[in-house]
Write a protein that holds these residues in place. Structure first.
Motif, PDB file in Angstrom:
ATOM      1  N   SER A 298       0.829  -1.209   0.000  1.00 38.57           N
ATOM      2  CA  SER A 298       0.000   0.000   0.000  1.00 38.57           C
ATOM      3  C   SER A 298       0.863   1.258   0.000  1.00 38.57           C
TER       4      SER A 298
ATOM      5  N   PRO B 133      -5.157   0.974   4.175  1.00 34.25           N
ATOM      6  CA  PRO B 133      -5.752  -0.150   3.439  1.00 34.25           C
ATOM      7  C   PRO B 133      -5.647  -1.470   4.208  1.00 34.25           C
TER       8      PRO B 133
ATOM      9  N   LEU C  59      -8.322  -1.412   6.980  1.00 36.75           N
ATOM     10  CA  LEU C  59      -9.670  -1.582   6.440  1.00 36.75           C
ATOM     11  C   LEU C  59      -9.889  -3.017   5.955  1.00 36.75           C
ATOM     12  N   GLY C  60      -8.899  -3.552   5.245  1.00 38.12           N
ATOM     13  CA  GLY C  60      -9.019  -4.921   4.756  1.00 38.12           C
ATOM     14  C   GLY C  60      -9.074  -5.925   5.892  1.00 38.12           C
TER      15      GLY C  60
ATOM     16  N   ILE D 237      -6.634  -3.388  -5.504  1.00 32.27           N
ATOM     17  CA  ILE D 237      -7.257  -4.050  -4.350  1.00 32.27           C
ATOM     18  C   ILE D 237      -6.278  -4.966  -3.617  1.00 32.27           C
TER      19      ILE D 237
ATOM     20  N   TYR E 273      -5.728  -4.537   0.121  1.00 34.34           N
ATOM     21  CA  TYR E 273      -6.976  -4.852   0.814  1.00 34.34           C
ATOM     22  C   TYR E 273      -7.218  -6.361   0.834  1.00 34.34           C
TER      23      TYR E 273
ATOM     24  N   SER F  92      -4.813  -8.163   3.359  1.00 31.27           N
ATOM     25  CA  SER F  92      -5.203  -7.934   4.758  1.00 31.27           C
ATOM     26  C   SER F  92      -6.588  -8.494   5.048  1.00 31.27           C
ATOM     27  N   PHE F  93      -7.466  -8.546   4.036  1.00 34.13           N
ATOM     28  CA  PHE F  93      -8.780  -9.175   4.201  1.00 34.13           C
ATOM     29  C   PHE F  93      -8.612 -10.642   4.582  1.00 34.13           C
TER      30      PHE F  93
END
Length: 274
Positions: free
Chosen positions: A73, A84, A87-88, A222, A225, A228-229
């Protein structure tokens, strides 16, 4: 090892993700095959195996997913490097929390009335398989995203790190297969049926892996994200399921030491290969 990594690198990233998640599914099947040799496994052994799996997933979440997400990021986004990833990470955890509330499933060792998700009349065996399948989704996604990230040629995403993640996920899939097949055998299932249900809990990983690799290859923005998601989803599984299950029989010290061992092994794999 360099020759092996070079050979793997010749394949398309989606193919790499498919092969890697087929490997992790295979290890799940290997764990389920324990049922052909044992009708029961001592609770201490199962708790240690679950603790080990938790340690692997915690280490993989940081070294293979969160740290690269922050680094990426900072390279490809104008946002602060941590945003990011934060958030992810939260998105992954909230997604798994939502699935946990909706998908009917039953954790091993619990009674039918303690099943989670929406009310259903599905059989106990199906609910047990779905409980393990639930956390195989983020595992497959994590492996796929890691291999897909390599396609962008960014320093933070290496083929070695992706392979290390696949190996680590594979290792912790062994007790997951066992955690389904052995309880089913104890409940009267034939060895073959218990094995079948146990290995099927890992069938979702190749699907999630291919989708993850394809998504990050086609949409580079993305990537932080997505990494980390996957990390947030895995940490949710560890805290909500693996650690509580490994501790509920009272083998707390054993399970905790096994968690440390799993963490150490995954950390070593990632640093050595990544």
């Amino acid at each position: 090892m360099d020759a092996i990594l070079s050979a793997i690198g010749q394949y398309h990233p989606v193919t790499q993700a498919l092969l890697a998640t087929l490997f992790t599914w295979g290890v799940t099947a290997l764990g389920a095959a324990v049922v052909f040799f044992f009708r029961e496994i001592r609770q201490e052994v199962l708790d240690a195996m679950l603790g080990f799996a938790a340690g692997v997933m915690i280490a993989a979440s940081f070294w293979s997913l969160l740290a690269p997400a922050i680094d990426l990021s900072e390279r490809i986004s104008t946002l602060p490097g941590w945003l990011p990833a934060a958030l992810g990470f939260m998105g992954g955890g909230l997604f798994m929390a939502g699935v946990d509330k909706v998908l009917p499933h039953l954790h091993p060792g619990l009674k039918m009335e303690e099943a989670e998700g929406v009310s259903t009349n599905w059989r106990r065996s199906v609910l047990l398989v779905l409980a393990i399948t639930l956390h195989n989704i983020p595992e497959g996604l994590a492996v796929g995203v890691a291999f897909g990230a390599v396609a962008h040629g960014l320093p933070a995403a290496s083929i070695g790190a992706a392979v290390a993640l696949a190996v680590g996920i594979g290792l912790q899939n062994f007790p997951e297969g066992t955690a389904v097949s052995v309880p089913l055998r104890r409940e009267g299932f034939s060895r073959r049926r218990a094995f079948w249900y146990g290995q099927m809990s890992g069938a979702v990983e190749p699907i999630a892996g291919v989708l993850g690799a394809w998504a990050v290859m086609t949409m580079q923005p993305i990537l932080p994200y997505a990494l980390s998601f996957a990390a947030g989803a895995m940490i949710f599984v560890v805290v909500e399921e693996l650690i509580p299950e490994s501790q509920q029989a009272g083998n707390t010290d054993l399970a905790t030491i096994a968690t440390l061992a799993g963490f150490t092994l995954m950390m070593s794999l990632d640093v050595a290969l990544g």
